[in-house]
Write an enzyme that holds these catalytic residues in place. Structure first.
Site, PDB file in Angstrom:
ATOM      1  N   TRP A   1      67.878  36.671  71.652  1.00 44.20           N
ATOM      2  CA  TRP A   1      69.323  36.743  71.409  1.00 44.20           C
ATOM      3  C   TRP A   1      69.717  35.755  70.305  1.00 44.20           C
ATOM      4  CZ3 TRP A   1      73.142  32.958  72.060  1.00 44.20           C
ATOM      5  CH2 TRP A   1      74.451  33.428  71.858  1.00 44.20           C
TER       6      TRP A   1
ATOM      7  N   ASP B   1      88.347  43.467  70.853  1.00 39.84           N
ATOM      8  CA  ASP B   1      87.041  43.359  71.499  1.00 39.84           C
ATOM      9  C   ASP B   1      87.202  43.320  73.015  1.00 39.84           C
ATOM     10  OD1 ASP B   1      84.195  42.071  72.012  1.00 39.84           O
ATOM     11  OD2 ASP B   1      84.201  42.570  69.893  1.00 39.84           O
ATOM     12  N   ASP B   2      86.233  42.788  73.689  1.00 36.67           N
ATOM     13  CA  ASP B   2      86.136  42.743  75.151  1.00 36.67           C
ATOM     14  C   ASP B   2      87.394  42.143  75.795  1.00 36.67           C
ATOM     15  OD1 ASP B   2      85.173  42.657  77.707  1.00 36.67           O
ATOM     16  OD2 ASP B   2      83.475  41.347  77.263  1.00 36.67           O
TER      17      ASP B   2
ATOM     18  N   ARG C   1      74.734  38.878  83.234  1.00 35.77           N
ATOM     19  CA  ARG C   1      76.122  38.594  82.866  1.00 35.77           C
ATOM     20  C   ARG C   1      77.079  39.188  83.925  1.00 35.77           C
ATOM     21  NH1 ARG C   1      79.685  40.507  77.642  1.00 35.77           N
ATOM     22  NH2 ARG C   1      80.542  38.488  77.118  1.00 35.77           N
TER      23      ARG C   1
ATOM     24  N   ASP D   1      79.125  48.405  73.039  1.00 30.84           N
ATOM     25  CA  ASP D   1      78.286  47.246  73.366  1.00 30.84           C
ATOM     26  C   ASP D   1      77.356  47.568  74.539  1.00 30.84           C
ATOM     27  OD1 ASP D   1      77.398  44.628  73.265  1.00 30.84           O
ATOM     28  OD2 ASP D   1      79.391  43.742  73.457  1.00 30.84           O
TER      29      ASP D   1
ATOM     30  N   ASP E   1      74.709  38.291  67.352  1.00 32.88           N
ATOM     31  CA  ASP E   1      75.839  37.475  67.794  1.00 32.88           C
ATOM     32  C   ASP E   1      75.887  36.150  67.063  1.00 32.88           C
ATOM     33  OD1 ASP E   1      77.177  39.112  69.489  1.00 32.88           O
ATOM     34  OD2 ASP E   1      76.255  38.373  71.322  1.00 32.88           O
TER      35      ASP E   1
HETATM   36  C1  DGJ Z   1      78.449  40.894  72.849  1.00 34.37           C
HETATM   37  C2  DGJ Z   1      78.802  41.271  71.436  1.00 34.37           C
HETATM   38  O1  DGJ Z   1      77.682  41.157  70.626  1.00 34.37           O
HETATM   39  C3  DGJ Z   1      79.958  40.410  70.962  1.00 34.37           C
HETATM   40  O2  DGJ Z   1      80.253  40.681  69.621  1.00 34.37           O
HETATM   41  C4  DGJ Z   1      81.146  40.661  71.842  1.00 34.37           C
HETATM   42  O3  DGJ Z   1      81.573  41.989  71.687  1.00 34.37           O
HETATM   43  C5  DGJ Z   1      80.797  40.378  73.288  1.00 34.37           C
HETATM   44  N1  DGJ Z   1      79.612  41.085  73.694  1.00 34.37           N
HETATM   45  C6  DGJ Z   1      81.925  40.759  74.201  1.00 34.37           C
HETATM   46  O4  DGJ Z   1      81.605  40.640  75.500  1.00 34.37           O
END
Ligand code: DGJ
Length: 744
Positions: free
Chosen positions: A200, A367-368, A444, A479, A549
């Site tokens: 990651w 986003d989220d 998660r 995602d 990320d």
């Molecule tokens: C993982 C993604 O890679 C991020 O850019 C973001 O969208 C988060 N998840 C949100 O939970």
């Protein structure tokens, strides 16, 4: 381009101007591999390349013959159990417990174009004249399994696409326990093996080693193609480099468990296998059923790794990615994730969007955190309904508000997942991959929906399609934030549980296919905690992917450099984020963050309201620059010039197809004092064109820039300039040079 069959010798020759691929039907009715590499003349007989020798300890095929052994034959698609002790391409478990099969050649067909692979992503043609496909049919008499080996060669490019189809024409069910998509037996092992490894936020670092006796492999058993390994491997001659020498690239168009393996035997023959990971794979093939493997792609070049990459870029951009966005420049976006995380409401989003609009941003991505009870990562996944306390007017309301600012609106989803604290899980606890009576592992705080079940995919489709129908959504970020564990489906019997990993991915592809068909103008960006599914399978549905990320510019140099080995610039999601950077806490100048991100789809991942006025002026300049040059940046011919893995500097460039314009990105990690004079040798230019340099103002011919190099000397070497911006020097510095050829 041609596929020729020489009947007198049973030889197949697939060739175009770049490559030749030669096979021969051997004495025991097996296709044997004779040659794969640079184009050679066609002729009737290449049988001298079919090499056999009497080997001690060999297990032989024919009575009174001690030479003909499957162990020494370079085969096209070896089966298990007949004297070849290397790993096979196919293994079939039969009702009597035997895993032995004897496939014999039955015939061939040469057809124009390329057939579709049902339910699977694959390369395609727009016109049958672009490619030809050879199908070799083989049959195992005892089980009645028919096997079709597909080989597609294209008119343009040193590339071959391969896959295999099994049809059970026998009287009883069998289990496919190994069904690789590509096998290539190379006559020697003088190769460097390059894999793209990481984890990651550190995805796709090239790792190089010399091939050795025994097995070297990369794989994923995580249910996604993974952060850890990518379904892509290079074999190159040890003396080959970016610009010269023989290189093979092997890529697997798939998003789940895979294996790419090289096995070097005692005689230094190399067997390369690419396909579904045989571990945990067990596909029951009932009478009358068919199984199609995903597609593997092989590229050959004798002009180094850049040339190999360019072939992949062209095909993955133009003959894998599809639809409305395939050839279009990508909107400059702002994403609220690093700006707010879960702490937002509609008004706060509108403030971020307004400032972005003022700077020229075209798309706002929410986003989220916008749905159900999703106030942090413990709850809400699966409930794809806007949270009223954050978005009182729903997605329709926030989308309208963004549109009224003159921007497009985009939305994040994670459709394959569910939190235990969600209405979906409360209603359907059995929709999660898990074993009855056993505990479930979370990642998660979330669980994986059983996408091998059509009713689950249908339900999620219904929820997402409703949003896309009702609200003005122009973009979706899809995602996937955990790997698969407890891979068991309650919907399938015991003897089909070995199918679930693959059926899951087929379910993901099905949902993608349905959504992209129903909403063809929505731009999809794939994502899996950054780059855990940066694979060709995803590119068939989503032409761009969130690369990592890690948004730090210096880390991104490496990640994007490694990614470019197989994937085009137009596929790499790349954003400018704040400093100190949220992942590595590094301070980098704003210009360098943009100079890295502009070799990608380009966007911002911060609240521009928090930037001082001078930086806002810079941002406006960056966006204007990107709007002018994004077509060239995203769709030009990309070259790697200096590797960030090898020194303090990195450089790459794009060139327009007519070679009249080029953009060079030059990056230096740490500053020095009293430095040497420095140059970067450019490539791909027309030696006879005279190019104007946007930074130095110097006019130089292409031959000067390529053969003696473009100067990058600056203040670090003691050079002073009135215009400090031009020759400034600092840590994490960078410059973008636009080179334009003078009109003749
Ligand atoms: C993982 C993604 O890679 C991020 O850019 C973001 O969208 C988060 N998840 C949100 O939970």
């Amino acid at each position: 381009m041609s596929i020729v069959y020489h009947e007198s010798t049973g030889t197949f020759h697939l060739y175009n101007q770049y490559i030749s691929y030669i096979m021969m039907i051997t004495e025991n009715s097996q296709p044997g591999q004779l040659y794969c590499g640079k184009r050679i003349h066609d002729k009737e007989d290449f049988s001298y390349l079919f090499e056999l020798a009497e080997r001690p300890m060999a297990s032989c095929v024919f009575e009174r013959d001690k030479v003909y052994s499957m162990a020494s034959i370079r085969q096209e698609y070896p089966a298990y159990g007949n004297g070849d002790y290397r790993h096979p391409a196919v293994e079939i478990l039969q009702q009597n417990g035997s895993r032995i099969s004897e496939f014999r050649y039955e015939g061939y067909q040469i057809s124009p174009g390329k057939p579709k692979l049902p339910g699977l992503p694959a390369l395609y043609t727009e016109d049958d004249a672009e490619a030809q496909t050879l199908t070799l049919t083989m049959r195992d008499a005892l089980t009645g399994i028919r096997m079709e080996l597909f080989y597609t060669i294209f008119e343009k490019g040193g590339l071959l696409a391969r896959s295999v189809r099994f049809i059970n024409e026998g009287a009883e069910a069998v289990h496919l326990t190994r069904a690789m998509s590509l096998c290539l037996d190379l006559p020697d092992s003088e190769y460097d093996w390059i894999q793209f490894s990481g984890t990651w936020s550190r995805e796709r670092t090239p790792r190089v080693r010399r091939l050795e006796h025994g097995i070297q492999a990369v794989d994923s058993m995580r249910g996604n193609s993974s952060h850890e390994q990518n379904p892509f491997v290079i074999l190159k001659r040890p003396t080959a480099d970016e610009f010269q020498g023989e290189v093979f690239g092997f890529s697997f168009i798939y998003s789940g468990n895979f294996q790419i393996q090289a096995e070097v035997d005692a005689y230094r023959v190399t067997r390369l296998l690419v396909g579904l990971h045989p571990e945990r794979f067990d596909w029951k093939l009932d009478v009358g059923e068919t199984f199609q493997t995903p597609e593997a792609v092989m590229v050959y070049s004798d002009r180094g790794m850049n040339d190999m990459s360019q072939t992949f870029h062209t095909f993955y951009q133009k003959r894998l990615a599809r639809g409305y966005w395939r050839d279009r420049v990508r909107p400059i976006l702002i994403n609220n994730w690093e700006a707010t995380y879960y702490d937002f409401d509609e008004d706060k989003l509108a403030v971020i969007a307004s400032k972005a609009k003022e700077c020229g941003v075209e798309l706002f991505v929410l986003d989220d955190g916008w749905f159900g009870a999703r106030r942090d990562d413990h709850a809400g996944l699966g409930d794809w309904v806007a949270a009223k306390e954050l978005l009182p007017n729903g997605i329709t309301g926030v989308a309208d508000r963004i549109e009224s600012l003159g921007m497009k609106f985009g939305l994040w989803i994670e459709p394959e997942m569910v939190n235990a604290d969600s209405d979906l899980y409360r209603a359907h606890p059995d929709w999660v991959l898990s074993v009855p009576g056993r505990s479930m592992t979370h990642g998660r705080y979330q669980y994986v929906l059983d996408f091998s079940r059509k009713e689950v995919v249908d339900h999620i489709y219904g929820m997402i399609a409703r949003i896309l129908r009702e609200a003005k959504v122009s973009y979706i970020k899809w995602d996937m934030n955990r790997c698969i564990t407890e891979c068991f489906s309650r919907a399938y019997p015991a003897d089909r549980q070995g199918e679930i990993f693959h059926r899951y991915i087929l379910g993901v592809y099905d949902l993608y296919e349905r959504l992209t068909t129903a909403f063809p103008e929505v731009l999809f960006e794939s994502c899996a905690s950054g780059g855990a599914r940066f694979d060709p399978g995803m590119l068939y549905y989503a032409p761009q992917c969130w690369t990592s990320d890690d948004s730090d510019a210096i880390e991104r140099l490496k990640i994007q450099y490694g990614t470019s080995m197989c994937y085009p610039v137009s596929s790499m999601g790349a954003h400018v984020s704040v400093v100190p950077n949220h992942q590595v806490h590094r301070m980098t100048p704003l210009h360098t963050r943009a100079n890295v991100a502009c070799f990608g789809t380009f966007g911002y991942e911060l609240d521009l309201n928090r930037l001082p006025e001078e930086e806002i002026a810079q941002v406006k300049g960056q966006i204007a620059f990107m709007k002018t040059w994004r077509h060239l940046l995203q769709f030009g011919i990309f070259y790697r010039l200096k590797s960030p893995f090898e020194g303090n500097e990195a450089a790459w460039m794009v060139v327009s197809p007519d070679r009249k314009t080029a953009i060079v990105g030059w990056y230096r990690i740490l500053n020095t004092v009293n430095n040497s004079f420095s140059r970067v040798r450019l490539v791909g230019l027309n030696p006879d064109y005279c190019y104007h340099n946007s930074v130095s103002g110097v006019d130089a011919y292409g031959d000067e820039l390529m053969y003696l190099g473009m100067q990058t000397t600056d203040e670090s070497a003691g050079v002073r300039s009135e215009d400090t911006d031009l020759l400034r020097s600092m840590d994490f510095d960078s410059r973008i040079y636009v080179l334009t050829a003078a009109e003749e």
